[in-house]
Design an enzyme around this catalytic site. Structure first.
Site, short mmCIF file in Angstrom:
data_model
loop_
_atom_site.label_atom_id
_atom_site.label_comp_id
_atom_site.label_asym_id
_atom_site.label_seq_id
_atom_site.Cartn_x
_atom_site.Cartn_y
_atom_site.Cartn_z
N ALA A 14 -22.84 18.78 -11.09
CA ALA A 14 -23.30 20.17 -11.21
C ALA A 14 -22.17 21.11 -10.84
O ALA A 14 -22.34 22.04 -10.05
CB ALA A 14 -24.51 20.39 -10.30
N VAL A 50 -18.26 22.72 -14.90
CA VAL A 50 -18.55 22.37 -16.29
C VAL A 50 -20.04 22.02 -16.45
O VAL A 50 -20.73 22.58 -17.31
CB VAL A 50 -17.67 21.20 -16.75
CG1 VAL A 50 -18.15 20.64 -18.08
CG2 VAL A 50 -16.24 21.69 -16.90
N ALA A 59 -13.26 27.82 -21.04
CA ALA A 59 -12.28 28.31 -20.06
C ALA A 59 -13.05 29.01 -18.96
O ALA A 59 -13.98 29.78 -19.25
CB ALA A 59 -11.31 29.27 -20.73
N GLU A 60 -12.70 28.76 -17.72
CA GLU A 60 -13.37 29.45 -16.63
C GLU A 60 -13.13 30.95 -16.77
O GLU A 60 -12.07 31.38 -17.20
CB GLU A 60 -12.89 28.93 -15.28
CG GLU A 60 -13.46 27.55 -15.01
CD GLU A 60 -13.02 26.97 -13.67
OE1 GLU A 60 -12.77 27.74 -12.73
OE2 GLU A 60 -12.92 25.74 -13.59
N LYS A 62 -8.56 16.44 -26.08
CA LYS A 62 -8.75 17.32 -24.92
C LYS A 62 -7.46 17.40 -24.09
O LYS A 62 -7.01 18.48 -23.72
CB LYS A 62 -9.93 16.82 -24.08
CG LYS A 62 -10.13 17.56 -22.79
CD LYS A 62 -10.50 19.02 -22.98
CE LYS A 62 -10.40 19.78 -21.67
NZ LYS A 62 -10.68 21.19 -21.78
N ALA A 117 -4.94 19.44 -26.11
CA ALA A 117 -5.21 20.89 -26.14
C ALA A 117 -4.71 21.53 -24.85
O ALA A 117 -4.03 22.57 -24.87
CB ALA A 117 -6.71 21.14 -26.32
N CYS A 177 -7.52 22.03 -14.31
CA CYS A 177 -7.34 21.19 -15.50
C CYS A 177 -5.92 21.05 -16.02
O CYS A 177 -5.46 19.93 -16.26
CB CYS A 177 -8.22 21.72 -16.62
SG CYS A 177 -9.96 21.56 -16.26
N PHE A 199 -7.53 31.51 -9.35
CA PHE A 199 -6.46 31.11 -10.25
C PHE A 199 -6.40 31.98 -11.51
O PHE A 199 -5.40 32.05 -12.18
CB PHE A 199 -6.55 29.61 -10.61
CG PHE A 199 -7.44 29.24 -11.76
CD1 PHE A 199 -6.93 29.16 -13.05
CD2 PHE A 199 -8.78 28.96 -11.56
CE1 PHE A 199 -7.74 28.80 -14.12
CE2 PHE A 199 -9.59 28.60 -12.61
CZ PHE A 199 -9.08 28.53 -13.90
N ARG A 259 -8.75 26.28 -7.44
CA ARG A 259 -8.02 25.02 -7.54
C ARG A 259 -6.68 25.24 -8.26
O ARG A 259 -6.63 25.83 -9.33
CB ARG A 259 -8.88 23.99 -8.28
CG ARG A 259 -10.08 23.55 -7.44
CD ARG A 259 -10.99 22.59 -8.16
NE ARG A 259 -11.72 23.22 -9.24
CZ ARG A 259 -12.62 22.58 -10.00
NH1 ARG A 259 -12.88 21.31 -9.79
NH2 ARG A 259 -13.26 23.22 -10.96
#
Ligand code: NAD
Length: 461
Positions: free
Chosen positions: A11, A14, A172-173, A224, A227, A280, A342, A350
């Site tokens: 949870a 993502v 994307a966050e 992934k 990218a 990521c 970030f 992160r």
């Protein structure tokens, strides 16, 4: 097969938003998001939607519409798996910190653990979807774990069967909700046509079919990583040119505009800054580097490794130039840091560039006053680690508090509110000569200069 119940293991940034949008767009599917972390699940269930554990614009409204209807958050992992037609694995896959591949390879212990839980608890036919970002060929491992349980029907129900799909997430966050609601593409990799079409049946409820790409498992897993490697490469490329602009009198904004007008290059993701962050990009390139090494492609590994190295160099470069401009020392000087996340519109820190830049400045014995609209002081303390010992920094509640008596203000996250900062008001309580270091090209430099500040902006020669 039409999917009626989904379980998502994990949870996090993502799993939470992705499942919320699936529940919102597919009212006929019951979606349960499970996690071992009780505090995280409690936060997802908090009646006050401003307390959700993930901050994303628009997420609160989506959760508000679906939670309790067909979206559920729970720590009861086993029953949620047992009830599910489809299980998404959306657990963390950080870089290994020890053992073989430390510093490069992804740590797959959480993927393995969740695959084992699915193997143990699933009933009947279950489609298992890799949502986490994984090294290419991980589906083999997942399949092997599931195959060992295949055919078991211990509880007297129908024997277990499984299909494995790869469905990496490209959100994307900061823009997760629009990214999920109108994705550029949804990628589904697999070798079982019925399972693929079952997942297409979920996304197809709001995503046009031409945006749903079907590939084999390995192409999907590798796409992934690729990218993210390409996105990170663009950032390192423009940051390398920003340094050259500063040395030569060119302006990286003008260069980016000029090259981005070429349709072969395109104008997006050409913004110079303090380097990429987030959970990521670095992790996924390092994973790619590891894989290339594993397959004996050492030149390819070195090529991608350089993208990560340039990123770290850019962060240290910014900290170094702050020290240089402040007469070669920041010992005991108060520096205001605006932004710690970030990127804008997330509370995620992160691998935030602010962490490394702040750590470098703390190593130089600066006194930091850090303001971020969404990051807690406790999170900052955890990120700064031992170098951020007590007394060396403080978290403050407003930019104005941060600048009181400061020699410089650094902008390290592009929060929209920083574009409208009142420079005459902020400059007044600073110690002169005072500096603005704008690593995000967001501040009104003319206003800052007019307020008496010296100004540095990334890539401005
Ligand atoms: N964050 C992003 O922007 C992003 C974007 C695309 C893909 N991804 C990938 O998605 C995956 C998840 O990323 P995230 O940012 O959501 O991570 P996260 O750390 O925010 O969330 C992962 C969650 O999984 C839970 N978990 C781990 N093992 C579990 C288990 N066995 N049972 C139940 N819960 C378990 C953890 O407690 C944690 O809450 C990673 O592979 C990441 O690379 C992330």
């Amino acid at each position: 097969m039409s999917i009626r119940t989904i379980c998502c293991i994990g949870a996090g940034y993502v799993g939470g938003p992705t499942m919320a949008v699936i529940a919102d767009r597919c009212p006929g599917i019951q979606v349960t998001v499970v996690d071992l972390n009780q505090a995280r699940i409690d936060a997802w269930n908090d009646p006050d939607l401003s307390k959700l554990p993930v901050y994303e614009p628009g997420l609160d409204a989506v959760v508000g519409r679906c939670r309790g209807r067909n979206l559920h958050f729970s720590t009861a992992v086993e029953p949620a798996i047992a009830a599910a037609d489809m299980v998404f694995l959306s657990v963390n896959t950080p870089t290994k910190t020890k053992g073989v591949g430390a510093g490069q390879a992804s740590d797959l212990r959480w993927i393995e653990a969740s695959a084992r839980q699915v193997a143990a608890c699933a009933q009947g036919h279950t489609i298992v979807v890799e949502k986490s970002t994984l090294p290419v060929r991980t589906a083999e491992t997942v399949q092997a774990i599931l195959s060992a349980a295949q055919g078991d029907g211990a509880s007297g129900g129908s024997p277990k069967t499984f299909a494995v799909l790869s469905n990496p997430e490209f959100l994307a966050e900061g823009t997760a909700i629009p990214d999920l609601e109108q994705p550029d593409r949804v990628l589904i990799g697999g070798d079982d046509p019925a399972a693929i079409e079952a997942l297409v049946g979920v996304y197809g409820q709001w995503v046009p079919d031409q945006r749903i790409l079907r590939t084999n498992l390995w192409s999907s897993e590798l796409s992934k990583l690729t990218a993210n490697a390409f996105l990170a490469q663009r950032i390192s490329s423009i940051n390398s040119i920003a340094a050259l602009c500063e040395a030569t009198g060119a302006d990286v904004q003008e260069v980016a505009h000029a090259i981005g007008a070429d349709s072969r290059i395109g104008g997006k993701f050409l913004k110079a800054g303090p380097g990429f962050g987030g959970s990521c990009l670095q992790k996924d390139i390092l994973n790619l580097v590891y894989l290339c090494g594993h397959y004996g492609l050492h030149e390819v590994a070195a090529y991608w490794q350089s993208v990560v190295e340039l990123n770290g160099w850019q962060q240290h470069r910014i900290a170094r130039l702050v020290v240089q401009r402040l007469f070669g020392t920041v010992t005991g000087k108060r520096l205001a840091v605006l932004g710690f996340a970030f990127k804008a519109d997330t509370n995620d820190t992160r691998e935030a560039p602010a962490i490394r830049i702040c750590q470098d400045l703390l190593e130089e014995s600066a006194q930091l006053a850090i303001y971020d609209p969404k990051v807690s002081a406790a999170q900052m303390a955890e990120d700064l680690g031992p170098v951020g010992q007590e007394g060396a920094w403080e978290a403050v509640g407003t930019p104005l508090e941060a600048v009181a008596g400061a020699d410089a203000v650094l902008i390290l996250t592009e929060w929209a509110s920083f574009a409208g900062l009142d420079w005459p008001q902020l400059a007044a309580p600073m110690r002169k000569p005072a500096w603005l270091f704008d690593a995000r090209s967001i501040a009104d430099l003319a206003a800052a200069r007019a307020a008496g500040l010296n100004v540095w902006r990334v890539g401005m020669g």
